[in-house]
Design an enzyme around this catalytic site. Structure first.
Site, PDB file in Angstrom:
ATOM      1  N   ASP A   1       0.870  -1.171   0.000  1.00  0.00           N
ATOM      2  CA  ASP A   1       0.000   0.000   0.000  1.00  0.00           C
ATOM      3  C   ASP A   1       0.917   1.234   0.000  1.00  0.00           C
ATOM      4  OD1 ASP A   1      -3.161   0.655   1.685  1.00  0.00           O
ATOM      5  OD2 ASP A   1      -2.097   1.745   0.122  1.00  0.00           O
ATOM      6  N   TRP A   2       0.304   2.376  -0.180  1.00  0.00           N
ATOM      7  CA  TRP A   2       1.013   3.632  -0.358  1.00  0.00           C
ATOM      8  C   TRP A   2       2.102   3.861   0.708  1.00  0.00           C
ATOM      9  CZ3 TRP A   2      -0.924   7.357  -4.068  1.00  0.00           C
ATOM     10  CH2 TRP A   2      -0.200   8.524  -4.114  1.00  0.00           C
TER      11      TRP A   2
END
Ligand code: GLC
Length: 754
Positions: A289-290
C-alpha cells in the site's frame, strides 16, 4: 535483432493463446508457455530493468503536464506501473515510450482506485454489502471496469475485503461488513466483475484483494492502528474473503498498512510467503500500500529505507507503491547478498505474468474502437437498482410508504448534496450527474417544499431552524435527509463519536415538536448512532452513501414503487462505547441475558455490591446492538414456521437438510432474505454463538407461503483451532433459520465422530 525475434515470438504466442485463454489465468500448457516466455524475457533484462518493474510510481490525477523526467524513467525501464494517470493522452504517450523505447519494450500497467464505480457511482461497498446480493457486486464492478478501461485503467485497487466490526473506523465504508461468509460471496463477485470472462479482454481490469490482512481489526477503530490477531482468528474470520477472491482469480493482492502481532503486513513473510504463496498458491503480484514499505521505519520494524527494502523483499513483496526503497537500495542489497537476484526474478515473474494475463504485450494501448460510454442508461439503471437493494429500513411506524399526493417537507443537509452523496473513493464520479433526493422529487413532480435547515452535515448553526420548522408545519410529512459528508468516512477518517454530526439531532428534535411524522433518511459511510433521536422519528431508512442514482432510488422507496431491500451487513450499535460489536461473538463464561440484566437507572439506591447480574453487559446500554446483523424491514411482514432438520444425527460425510416455512403475512408482495446460522456448541477452541452459513432471497406474494430449504455438510463446520488444526469437530450443533442474527427458529443436531 535477436531481441525483436523474441518479442515477435511473445506476440505470436499470445495472439494464438488469446482465443484459447478462457480463464483469468492461463491454464495447462498455456501456463507453461507463459513461464517460458517470461524466463526468456527475464534473461534479457539487466538488474536495473528488473528493479524497474517492481516500481509502482505514484502520479497526480490532476497533473496538467507530463514530466520529461517521468518519461525518461519509463524510457530507461525504471517504472513497472503507474498510479492515477487520468489523461488518456498521457497514458498513450507513456505506454508508447515503454513499448517502443524502453530496453525490453515491457508495457506499463495503469492503476486507479476504482472502488464502487468509476464515473457512474454505485453505493459505497458497505452499502452494496447491505444488498446481500452477489449480482449487485458483480454488476457494479463490471460496469466500473467497462467505464475505467476506456481511459486506460487496467488495474483497480479493489475489492477491499477487510472484515470490519467497528463503525468508528472510517474505512468500514469500503468494507464488506462483519461477516466472513457474506464478505466471501461479495469478494468473489467483485473479482469476477472487474476481471470479466477473461483478463485479457479490453474491458477487463486486474482486481486487487486488499488490504492483506487484518486492517479492519485496528485497535479502537483508529485507522492504520495496531492489530493483534491470533492465527485461529486470522483463518476463521479475516482470511476467508481473501481466499474467495483468490479462488475467483484475483490477479493481485495489496499489503495492509497495519502490523499484525508486531510484524507489519508489508514485511510479513509468514503472511506473504507461507500463507499466500505456499498455502494458497497465489501466483499473481503482491503490491504494497502507499508508502507502507518505508512506514516500517515508523512502525519500529526497519531502521532505515534500505532496511525496509530488505525486509519487504525477504518477505516476498513484488511491487512497491510510491516509496522508492527498492529503486534506491535493491541493487546494493543484492550485491551485498542480503536479497538474492533469484528473489528479484520471482518478483519480476509475478509482475510480468499479470501483464501477460492482461494481454498488455499484445494490446498495450487503450481500445478506442468504441465511443466512450460513461453514464449510459443501463449503467445508471443498474446504479439505481443497487441503491434500492442496498437501502435498509430500520424503523417504520406505518408512515411509509407515502402516498403520492402527500405534502412533504424535504429537509436536511444531505437532501441536495451531490458530491457527498457519492461517498468516499469517488474521485472520478462527477457530482453534476448525481441525482439527489431534491432533484428526484422535482423531476417526479412530488408535492414538496425543500429547506436544507443546515448547510452541511457538520453545520452547528440553528439560523435556518425557524424556516425549516415553518415548512414542516405546512406539510403532512417531514422527510429529513441526514448523515455525514463523504469526507467524514473513508481512509484516515475514523470518528470516536458516531452520532449525527453538527446540529442535526437538535433540528430533528425541533421538528418533532411540530407533531408531524418524520421519515429519517441517513446518508453516511457507517452506521450512525441514533439512540438519542430514534423516538423522535417515525421511520428510519439507511441509504449509506448511495451514489449517482441515490435520489431516484430513495424516491421510489419513499412512495412505495418498490420496497427497501437491504439487510444490515454490520451490527448497528447503540453507542460508540459498545464497539467493537459483532453478532458472531463468543459466549463467554458469563453471557449476558435479560433475566439478569438491571438497567443502570433501575438499580436500587444502596444496592448490595454483588446484587446485580454478574455477566457481560454494560450497566447503561445493556448488551445488544440497536439493530442486529442481517436486520432490515420491508413493506410487508413475514412469519417463520415449522423448522425441520432431515436428521438429528449426521456423520462427517452426510448432508443435513434444514427446512423452514416462510409466509408473507402482509398486504403486498415482498422480498425476504432468509438467513441460516449455526452454532458449534463445544469446540477445541470456543466457537461463536452464531455463524451465518447460508441465505436466500425469497419473493412472496401477499399471503403466499414457501418452504425454504438449505443443505449443510460437515465442510460448513470446519474451523482452525489454536493448534492450527483445520477440521470440523464432532458434537452438538444448533441451527437457526430466520430474518436476522438475533431471531429465528431453532433446531439442534449432532455431528458424530467418524
Ligand atoms: C491508499 C489506500 C489504498 C489505495 C492506495 C492507492 O492509501 O490505503 O486502499 O488503494 O492508497 O490509492
Amino acid at each position: 535483432m535477436k531481441y525483436y525475434y523474441t518479442l515477435i515470438v511473445i506476440l505470436c504466442f499470445f495472439s494464438c493463446s488469446k482465443k484459447e485463454q478462457t480463464q483469468n489465468t492461463a491454464s495447462g500448457n498455456n501456463a507453461q508457455k507463459y513461464e517460458e516466455v517470461i524466463n526468456e524475457l527475464l534473461s534479457k533484462m539487466t538488474l536495473e530493468e528488473k528493479i524497474g518493474q517492481t516500481n509502482l510510481r505514484g502520479t497526480s490525477s490532476r497533473a496538467k503536464t507530463l514530466s520529461d523526467e517521468l518519461k525518461q524513467d519509463v524510457r530507461d525501464g525504471k517504472v513497472g506501473a503507474l498510479l492515477n494517470v487520468m489523461r488518456t493522452e498521457f497514458v498513450d504517450e507513456l505506454q508508447k515510450v515503454a513499448v517502443e523505447e524502453s530496453p525490453n519494450k515491457i508495457p506499463l500497467i495503469f492503476a486507479r482506485d476504482v472502488i464502487h464505480g468509476f464515473k457512474t457511482m454505485f453505493p459505497i461497498p458497505l452499502g452494496m454489502a447491505a444488498s446481500w446480493d452477489a449480482d449487485v457486486a458483480k454488476t457494479s464492478s463490471r460496469i466500473a471496469a467497462i467505464e475505467s478501461s476506456q481511459v486506460g485503467v487496467r488495474w483497480t485497487f479493489a475489492p477491499m475485503l477487510d472484515i470490519a466490526k467497528d463503525s468508528r473506523w472510517g474505512r468500514i465504508a469500503e468494507s464488506p461488513g462483519e461477516d466472513p461468509y457474506l464478505a466471501s460471496i461479495l469478494g468473489k463477485a467483485y473479482v469476477e466483475g472487474f476481471q470479466g470472462d477473461s483478463l485479457n479482454n479490453a474491458t477487463s481490469i486486474a482486481a486487487c484483494a486488499k488490504h492483506y490482512i487484518g486492517y479492519g481489526a485496528a485497535i479502537g477503530g483508529r485507522d492504520y492502528n495496531t492489530t493483534v490477531i491470533p492465527n485461529s482468528l486470522l483463518r476463521n474470520v479475516y482470511l476467508p474473503p481473501f481466499e474467495a477472491a483468490l479462488r475467483a482469480g484475483s490477479a493481485t493482492v495489496m499489503t495492509a498498512f497495519n502490523e499484525i502481532n508486531g510484524v507489519p503486513a508489508t514485511g510479513n513473510k509468514y503472511l506473504l510467503k507461507d500463507v499466500l504463496r505456499d498455502e494458497l498458491h497465489f501466483d499473481g503480484l503482491v503490491v504494497s500500500d502507499w508508502d507502507s514499505v518505508i512506514e516500517m521505519i515508523a512502525h519500529g520494524f526497519a531502521t532505515d529505507e534500505k532496511h525496509a527494502g530488505e525486509l519487504a523483499a525477504n518477505a516476498g513483496l513484488d511491487m512497491e507503491m510510491t516509496s522508492k526503497a527498492y529503486e534506491h537500495h535493491l541493487k546494493n542489497l543484492i550485491n551485498e547478498g542480503k536479497v538474492s537476484e533469484a528473489q528479484l526474478n520471482e518478483f519480476v515473474r509475478n509482475i510480468l505474468r499479470v501483464k501477460f494475463r492482461l494481454g498488455l504485450f499484445e494490446t498495450p494501448y487503450i481500445d478506442k474502437s468504441n465511443e466512450v460510454n460513461f453514464y449510459t442508461k443501463e449503467h445508471l439503471s443498474e446504479a439505481k437498482k443497487a441503491a434500492i437493494k442496498s437501502t435498509v429500513l430500520l424503523k417504520n411506524t406505518k408512515v411509509l410508504p407515502i402516498s403520492k399526493q402527500t405534502k412533504i417537507a424535504l429537509i436536511g443537509p444531505m437532501a441536495h448534496a451531490p458530491l457527498d452523496q457519492m461517498g468516499t473513493w469517488a474521485f472520478d464520479g462527477e457530482k453534476e450527474h448525481t441525482v439527489t433526493p431534491f432533484e428526484a422529487f422535482k423531476t417526479a413532480q412530488v408535492n414538496f417544499k425543500y429547506v436544507s435547515g443546515l448547510t452541511h452535515s457538520r453545520d452547528q448553526s440553528n439560523t435556518q431552524f425557524k424556516k425549516a420548522i415553518t415548512t414542516a408545519k405546512e406539510a403532512e410529512v417531514v422527510v429529513f435527509i441526514a448523515g455525514e459528508e463523504a469526507i467524514l468516512s473513508g481512509e484516515a477518517h475514523s470518528r470516536s463519536n458516531i452520532d449525527l454530526p453538527g446540529a442535526q439531532e437538535d433540528l430533528i428534535k425541533a421538528l418533532a415538536k411540530t407533531g408531524k411524522p418524520i421519515v429519517l433518511v441517513i446518508m453516511a459511510g457507517r452506521p450512525i448512532t441514533i439512540t438519542n433521536i430514534i423516538d423522535d422519528v417515525d421511520a428510519v431508512l439507511m441509504s449509506w452513501h448511495p451514489g449517482t442514482m441515490g435520489g431516484e432510488a430513495l424516491h421510489d422507496i419513499l412512495f412505495g414503487i418498490i420496497e427497501p431491500q437491504g439487510r444490515l451487513p454490520v451490527s448497528w450499535p447503540k453507542t460508540a462505547g459498545q464497539l467493537p460489536y459483532f453478532y458472531n461473538h463468543k459466549n463467554t463464561g458469563r453471557p449476558a441475558n435479560k433475566e439478569d440484566y438491571v438497567a443502570m437507572y433501575d438499580i436500587p439506591i444502596g444496592a448490595w455490591q454483588s446484587s446485580l447480574g454478574n455477566d457481560s453487559h454494560y450497566l447503561d446500554i445493556g448488551y445488544t446492538p440497536h439493530f442486529p446483523f442481517g436486520f432490515g424491514l420491508g413493506y410487508t411482514t413475514f412469519s417463520y414456521d415449522a423448522i425441520k432438520v432431515s436428521k438429528d444425527t449426521i456423520n462427517f460425510n452426510e448432508d443435513i437438510i434444514v427446512k423452514a416455512t416462510v409466509s408473507n403475512t402482509g398486504k403486498r408482495v415482498g422480498k425476504e432474505v432468509v438467513q441460516l446460522y449455526i452454532r458449534d456448541v463445544v469446540g477445541s477452541i470456543t466457537r461463536p454463538v452464531k455463524e451465518l452459513k447460508r441465505f436466500e432471497h425469497v419473493v412472496l406474494e401477499a399471503g403466499e407461503t414457501k418452504d425454504v430449504t438449505f443443505t449443510l455438510s460437515s465442510k460448513d463446520f470446519i474451523f482452525t483451532n489454536n493448534a492450527s488444526v483445520r477440521a470440523a469437530e464432532a458434537g452438538d450443533f444448533d441451527v437457526w433459520v430466520g430474518p436476522h442474527a438475533a431471531s429465528g427458529l431453532k433446531k439442534s443436531f449432532y455431528l458424530q465422530k467418524k
